[in-house]
Enzyme design. Structure first.
Site, PDB file in Angstrom:
ATOM      1  N   GLU A  62       0.807  -1.229   0.000  1.00 17.41           N
ATOM      2  CA  GLU A  62       0.000   0.000   0.000  1.00 17.41           C
ATOM      3  C   GLU A  62       0.836   1.273   0.000  1.00 17.41           C
ATOM      4  OE1 GLU A  62      -3.047   0.356  -0.618  1.00 17.41           O
ATOM      5  OE2 GLU A  62      -3.934  -1.595  -0.193  1.00 17.41           O
ATOM      6  N   ASP A  75      -7.898   8.185  -4.627  1.00 19.69           N
ATOM      7  CA  ASP A  75      -7.708   6.841  -5.173  1.00 19.69           C
ATOM      8  C   ASP A  75      -9.064   6.318  -5.633  1.00 19.69           C
ATOM      9  OD1 ASP A  75      -6.530   4.251  -5.671  1.00 19.69           O
ATOM     10  OD2 ASP A  75      -7.289   3.607  -3.718  1.00 19.69           O
ATOM     11  N   LYS A  87      -9.950   3.815   3.350  1.00 22.97           N
ATOM     12  CA  LYS A  87     -11.037   4.712   2.950  1.00 22.97           C
ATOM     13  C   LYS A  87     -11.988   4.905   4.134  1.00 22.97           C
ATOM     14  CE  LYS A  87     -10.834   3.645  -1.944  1.00 22.97           C
ATOM     15  NZ  LYS A  87     -10.494   4.955  -2.446  1.00 22.97           N
ATOM     16  N   ALA A  89     -15.256   4.579   4.423  1.00 20.15           N
ATOM     17  CA  ALA A  89     -16.240   3.502   4.630  1.00 20.15           C
ATOM     18  C   ALA A  89     -15.583   2.291   5.303  1.00 20.15           C
ATOM     19  CB  ALA A  89     -16.871   3.094   3.304  1.00 20.15           C
ATOM     20  N   TYR A  90     -14.356   1.992   4.955  1.00 20.64           N
ATOM     21  CA  TYR A  90     -13.592   0.894   5.569  1.00 20.64           C
ATOM     22  C   TYR A  90     -13.438   1.176   7.062  1.00 20.64           C
ATOM     23  CZ  TYR A  90      -9.467  -2.344   5.763  1.00 20.64           C
ATOM     24  OH  TYR A  90      -8.564  -3.345   6.032  1.00 20.64           O
ATOM     25  N   TYR A 122     -11.669  -4.437  10.651  1.00 24.39           N
ATOM     26  CA  TYR A 122     -12.338  -4.722   9.381  1.00 24.39           C
ATOM     27  C   TYR A 122     -12.316  -6.222   9.097  1.00 24.39           C
ATOM     28  CZ  TYR A 122     -13.737  -3.820   4.502  1.00 24.39           C
ATOM     29  OH  TYR A 122     -14.407  -3.771   3.304  1.00 24.39           O
ATOM     30  N   ASN A 146      -8.195  -5.145  -0.186  1.00 25.43           N
ATOM     31  CA  ASN A 146      -8.149  -4.462  -1.473  1.00 25.43           C
ATOM     32  C   ASN A 146      -9.512  -4.311  -2.135  1.00 25.43           C
ATOM     33  OD1 ASN A 146      -7.552  -5.160  -4.758  1.00 25.43           O
ATOM     34  ND2 ASN A 146      -6.502  -3.409  -3.851  1.00 25.43           N
ATOM     35  N   GLY A 147     -10.358  -5.330  -2.016  1.00 27.37           N
ATOM     36  CA  GLY A 147     -11.602  -5.347  -2.782  1.00 27.37           C
ATOM     37  C   GLY A 147     -12.879  -5.271  -1.985  1.00 27.37           C
TER      38      GLY A 147
END
Length: 170
Positions: A62, A75, A87, A89-90, A122, A146-147
């Site tokens: 990262e 990003d 981010k 939301a994460y 998370y 990542n996803g």
């Protein structure tokens, strides 16, 4: 002593057999309807979380494992912050499972410690056996990082995993 009837004995015997059979077939008791009263680890936090080597390689991929300057960068249409490029939301999802993440996403991602707790929170929410169908591996952690929650299933996260895996094998 209260006399018990035969059906009660049979029912108790059936319950004991069912739990014994569950122990023999699968000692981790994935089916909550047939597991014993002792809790079985179901979250990343209960099982020790993302292993250190996996965390270090995600961080390396990262940001070269450095606090970016500036801390946040644009990003894919939104800001990603800190050494793990987290981010908002994460961070919000991680707050639901993690602890001690403060009240501000950008402030949290300015430090390694809070950023790492965020990643662990998370993963405690999304990288768990009952969601993904198996014990999570570093590949699952990396691809979910990542996803998103279903990143472990996305074709688009395979390239990211290759980078993390290369780091792990160096």
């Amino acid at each position: 002593m209260i006399p018990m009837r035969k059906p009660v004995y049979l029912m108790l015997y059936a319950i004991i057999l069912q739990n014994t059979f569950a122990c023999i077939v699968n000692p981790r008791y994935p089916d909550p309807t047939i597991r014993p009263t002792d809790p079985v680890p179901t979250t990343v936090a209960e099982t020790g979380g993302v292993p250190d080597n996996c965390m270090k390689c995600i961080c390396q991929v990262e940001s070269n494992c450095a606090i970016p300057n500036p801390v946040c960068k644009n990003d894919v249409g939104s800001l990603s912050c800190g050494p793990y490029q987290i981010k908002e939301a994460y961070y919000q999802d991680a707050q639901r499972e993690g602890d001690n993440l403060g009240t501000d996403w950008k402030s949290c991602t300015k430090t390694f410690e809070c950023s790492e707790r965020c990643v662990q929170g998370y993963m405690a929410r999304y990288a768990i056996e009952r969601r993904i169908g198996h014990d999570p591996t570093c590949e699952d952690f990396a691809r979910i990082h990542n996803g998103g929650p279903n990143g472990y299933n996305k074709e688009s996260t395979k390239g990211y995993w290759k980078k993390v895996n290369k780091c792990l094998n160096n």
